[in-house]
Design a protein around this motif. Structure first.
Motif, short mmCIF file in Angstrom:
data_model
loop_
_atom_site.label_atom_id
_atom_site.label_comp_id
_atom_site.label_asym_id
_atom_site.label_seq_id
_atom_site.Cartn_x
_atom_site.Cartn_y
_atom_site.Cartn_z
N GLY A 52 0.94 -1.25 -0.10
CA GLY A 52 -0.08 -0.10 0.00
C GLY A 52 0.89 1.23 -0.03
N VAL A 53 0.08 2.57 -0.34
CA VAL A 53 1.05 3.85 -0.34
C VAL A 53 0.71 4.38 0.99
N ALA A 54 1.92 4.15 1.97
CA ALA A 54 1.66 5.01 3.22
C ALA A 54 1.71 6.37 2.87
N PRO A 55 1.19 7.21 3.67
CA PRO A 55 1.51 8.89 3.73
C PRO A 55 2.89 9.19 3.59
N GLU A 56 3.53 8.47 4.35
CA GLU A 56 5.01 9.01 4.48
C GLU A 56 5.57 8.81 3.05
N LEU A 57 5.61 7.45 2.60
CA LEU A 57 6.07 7.28 1.31
C LEU A 57 5.77 8.16 0.02
N ALA A 58 4.31 8.34 -0.02
CA ALA A 58 3.57 9.38 -0.86
C ALA A 58 4.33 10.62 -0.62
N GLN A 59 4.56 11.17 0.46
CA GLN A 59 5.06 12.45 0.61
C GLN A 59 6.68 12.51 0.12
N ALA A 60 7.30 11.31 0.49
CA ALA A 60 8.80 11.17 -0.02
C ALA A 60 8.73 11.11 -1.57
N ALA A 61 7.87 10.38 -2.17
CA ALA A 61 8.10 10.35 -3.57
C ALA A 61 7.66 11.36 -4.23
N ALA A 62 6.83 12.34 -3.52
CA ALA A 62 6.34 13.70 -4.15
C ALA A 62 7.40 14.58 -4.20
N ALA A 63 8.32 14.50 -3.18
CA ALA A 63 9.58 15.30 -3.01
C ALA A 63 10.75 14.86 -3.89
N ASP A 64 10.84 13.67 -4.35
CA ASP A 64 11.76 12.99 -4.93
C ASP A 64 11.32 12.21 -6.22
N HIS A 65 11.60 12.56 -7.42
CA HIS A 65 11.18 12.15 -8.81
C HIS A 65 11.51 10.76 -8.67
N ARG A 66 13.04 10.69 -8.48
CA ARG A 66 13.67 9.37 -8.63
C ARG A 66 12.90 8.33 -7.87
N LEU A 67 12.42 8.53 -6.58
CA LEU A 67 11.80 7.40 -5.93
C LEU A 67 10.30 7.30 -6.59
N ALA A 68 9.73 8.25 -7.19
CA ALA A 68 8.47 8.02 -7.53
C ALA A 68 8.34 7.37 -8.85
N SER A 69 9.42 7.47 -9.53
CA SER A 69 9.38 6.86 -11.13
C SER A 69 9.56 5.62 -11.19
N GLY A 70 8.72 4.98 -12.15
CA GLY A 70 8.94 3.49 -12.25
C GLY A 70 7.67 2.85 -12.20
N ARG A 71 7.38 1.62 -12.47
CA ARG A 71 5.96 0.96 -12.49
C ARG A 71 5.52 0.62 -11.27
#
Length: 615
Positions: free
Chosen positions: A276-295
């Motif tokens: 699942g997408v925890a709020p903490e991970l969602a916030q970190a991914a929104a701030a770091d494109h490298r973490l968010a990119s991918g399938r």
């Protein structure tokens, strides 16, 4: 049919004749092996049950996974690594008796698309061609080299007619051993019991031979077919470098496939497998494109609880979230039914959660492609993906919201020793094989992402990975009027009254205050309250509140003396509302104003903190 001239590309007719000859030779070998009692499949022995687990290592061979071949042949190299990922599982943990014959193809079986094999590299008639299950020769080379160095006999071995670009000829005494189903085989025999271990990390294939015997002198290292060069005779002429069908200039050849060429910079991909997408991970991914990119591969959700856990809506826009398939919906229903069926069975609830995570991990692994060389994996999936070999040959990042199972079991064992009459502290322990798999996967991780302060501290002490502690996220809350006038004051337990959440220590602390001060604070419980007939709570004022009540306005303080806590959402809400919170480091909250940390299991420290904040 006339032989093909050296340097000339093959024709379709020549390729068809090659295919026919191979099928005839394969059929003959299948019949021969069926009649030979020495040719058999050997079972794998888990390390925990092995008598040779601690035997000396007679030989170890390490070969790189990604650095051989041309840069524009990345697709075939990725296919090779994927095929090695599948094939190594047939050999890892084999134990053979003296004179036992190990046949490469008899052990692995036929490598087919149905079994998950993909196109990789195969050296055929002087060329590197895309072939189903290509690349297994790296495993046969390493196995032959390790067996040769350990003093074993190779009753059958065949050398390549050419070598791919980037592969050194006979480097460091390596033995060349090609294989082709099923007539070109590699066979190994030893006069001692021995164990074979085959592992893969992100960069290397490692083949290791163990036995309680000293490696014999070089003269006993016999190789029957196409004998490898030894130290007492000159080195044979190195095979020529093969041309690649993806990058050669023979455009007239029917195998020429330049459209499949491409470098790792273009073709390498990243996959994100999460529960699942925890709020903490969602916030970190929104701030770091490298973490968010991918399938992004997420479970399907069919119940409100599953939808709250998965939270697809939190996935960042930069990510490619895969839509759920029909099989994913069926799996979601299966998990929901399995969890509901065991919800009230002591110990079985946690086991059902782990079982559902294992099902989902295997479903997520189906979405992986050979070019997915980087993964961000939920901690819940690590044991299954490690045991299934899906993490081998890939760079691994881990989303780690909880301590590893082995550490949780250690802490619960300590609590069970303090409260031996409390069965729920010892009613479930994970399979040791799952604990070991999770530990090995964490050891191989490159980066650890976690919001849990205790997890971050543990990882920095125990792992070599880079640990990135992301901040907890909590919805904004207005400061609540604390129940200062209430008498006796109300202290809220931010969980159910469960022993692993510190309920036994809390009851003992409240009784201590009652005996020392003549009264104790009232206790409100957000989750399930203590059982009415529980003698440990007899005479202590306790009221059920519920998570949806206005408990923040009624409470003088909040408490969470847990031994194990993965998601302290209620404690975050209490801190945001300005309530004093008494918690243990196991709750994962970093030191901050309004938070009092007490050691888990310390009744005296807990009673002192309660007196200070709710006296």
């Amino acid at each position: 049919m006339a032989a093909r001239a050296p340097g000339m590309p093959p024709s379709r007719r020549q390729a068809l004749w090659f295919w026919v000859r191979i099928r005839l030779l394969t059929a003959r070998r299948i019949v021969q092996d069926a009649l030979d009692p020495q040719v058999r499949t050997w079972p794998r022995v888990p390390a925990g049950a092995s008598r040779l687990r601690d035997a000396p290592v007679l030989a170890e061979v390490r070969s790189p996974l990604w650095t051989d071949g041309r840069p524009d042949e990345f697709a075939l190299v990725a296919g090779k690594v994927h095929n090695l990922r599948l094939a190594r599982q047939a050999f890892d943990g084999l134990e053979l008796p003296p004179a036992g014959l190990l046949s490469f193809w008899q052990q692995i079986g036929r490598a087919t698309r149905r079994r998950g094999y993909v196109a990789g590299r195969e050296v055929r008639e002087g060329c590197v061609v895309p072939t189903l299950a290509g690349g297994l020769c790296q495993l046969s080379n390493a196995l032959a080299t390790a067996a040769h160095r350990a003093g074993m006999a190779l009753p059958e071995r065949h050398a390549h007619t050419a070598r791919p670009q980037g592969v050194a000829p006979g480097a460091h005494g390596a033995v060349d051993a090609t294989v082709l189903w099923k007539h070109i085989d590699l066979r190994v025999r030893a006069d001692m019991p021995w164990r074979l271990e085959v592992t893969m990390d992100a960069d290397e294939l490692v083949v290791r031979v163990r036995a309680f015997a000293a490696a014999p002198p070089a003269g006993r290292r016999t190789i029957a077919i196409d004998a490898a060069p030894s130290t007492d005779r000159p080195q044979a002429t190195a095979p020529p470098v093969a041309r690649g069908c993806l990058s050669c200039d023979e455009t007239a050849c029917f195998r020429h496939a330049p459209q499949r060429a491409g470098s790792a910079d273009v073709l390498a991909a990243r996959a994100i497998l999460l529960e699942g997408v925890a709020p903490e991970l969602a916030q970190a991914a929104a701030a770091d494109h490298r973490l968010a990119s991918g399938r992004w591969v997420l479970p399907h959700a069919v119940t409100p609880g599953q939808r709250a856990l998965v939270a697809r809506e939190r996935a960042p826009e930069a990510g490619d979230v895969m839509p759920p398939a029909a099989a994913a919906r069926l799996l979601a229903w299966r998990r929901a039914w399995h969890l509901r069926w065991h919800a009230r069975s002591p110990g079985r609830r946690q086991a059902s959660i782990l079982q559902g995570q294992a099902w989902q991990a295997r479903r997520a692994a189906f979405a992986l492609r050979p070019v997915d060389v980087e993964l961000l994996v939920d901690q819940a999936y690590l044991p299954t993906l490690w045991m299934d070999g899906a993490l081998a040959g890939r760079r691994l990042d881990v989303w780690m919201p909880a301590l590893p199972m082995r550490e949780i079991a250690r802490r619960l064992d300590a609590a069970a020793q303090a409260w031996p009459d409390e069965p729920s502290l010892a009613d479930f322990r994970p399979d040791p094989a799952c604990e070991e798999a999770e530990w090995q996967a964490l050891r191989g991780a490159r980066r650890i992402f976690t919001p849990h302060h205790a997890v971050a501290q543990w990882a920095r002490e125990m792992l070599s990975a880079e640990v990135i502690e992301v901040p907890w996220q909590c919805s904004p809350a207005t400061a609540a009027a604390r129940g200062l006038a209430a008498s006796p004051p109300l202290v809220v337990l931010l969980s159910s009254a469960l022993p692993r959440k510190g309920s036994r220590e809390l009851a003992a602390a409240l009784r201590h205050l009652q005996q020392q001060d003549g009264r104790a604070p009232r206790l409100g419980v957000l989750g399930s309250p203590p059982a009415p007939d529980d003698p440990h709570w007899a005479g202590l004022p306790c009221v059920p509140l519920g998570y949806r009540s206005d408990w923040r306005a009624q409470a003088r303080a909040a408490v969470l003396p847990a031994h194990v806590e993965h998601s302290p959402r209620a404690a975050l809400q209490a801190l945001a509302a300005g309530l004093p919170v008494i918690a243990t480091p196991a709750c994962g909250l970093p030191p901050q104003p309004g938070l009092t940390l007490v050691p888990a299991g310390d009744v005296a420290a807990l009673a002192q903190a309660l007196r200070a904040h709710a006296g």
